[in-house]
Design an enzyme around this catalytic site. Sequence first.
Site: not given
Length: 269
Positions: A10-11, A42-43, A73, A75, A152, A186-188
């Site tokens: 992932d980013s 990354y977006g 990810c 994106t 984050e 988004c996995t966040h």
Amino acid sequence: MDKRPIGVFDSGLGGLTAVKELAALLPHEDIVYFGDTARVPYGPRSRDTLLKYAHEDIHFLVSKKVKLALAACGTISSIYPPKLAQKLPVSYLGVVEPTAKAAVAASRTGHIGIIGTRATIKSNSYANAILKLLPQAKLTSMACPLFVPVIEGGYIDRTNPITTTLAQEYLLPLVNEGIDTLILGCTHYPIIRDIIADVVGPDVVLIDSGRESALAARDLLSRQELLAERERAGRLSFYVSDSPDSFAEIGGLFLGSQLTGTCEQVSVG
């Protein structure tokens, strides 16, 4: 039987939500995770830059002799061409297709909301995948560019005024449009699932892309007879492209438990 590890990238750290689900579904599998923390998010990046990053991230996982590269990810999953995926030396899986399938199955009215990074929303990847399965679907999308840096940064408490205000600004327009299902593209985003749920209300079903991609990975490995089938518990190995100093603390939040396993800083590209 294949005892090679599963690779996940992932980013940043959001893909750890997919690792959490994989570890629960496949407790005897080793997992190698790479978070490109030096280049997150990354977006906002261009398509060419994203393809370069994806190539480098996957190449790193391949160097660790993985049997599957899971792009946790939204994106990258949205822009990575199937033709490139077919040329990889290992199986590849993104989050878009399995998540779209789950959303179609969950929706009562066919009105599905999609949230993700700018690149994910601009790509129309989720929309295209949904319309292949349900041509009459009504779709409402919203780019949420500030969610990743806020998450984050640790602003994930359910009552945090910054994150709750962002969620209201991003999500209330979708609620007002009448969605009954919302893809967390988004996995966040599962990290702030409670905040999102508070805004959209109990009548909107939330679809977790990390969970759905983990289920798809399990099914793919089973079909290809690549499950490890070992007796010992799986081992977790973590790699990041920036300093790992805060990884244990923040990573534990994403995994939902105390972090176990090593974390090393590596250079890609």
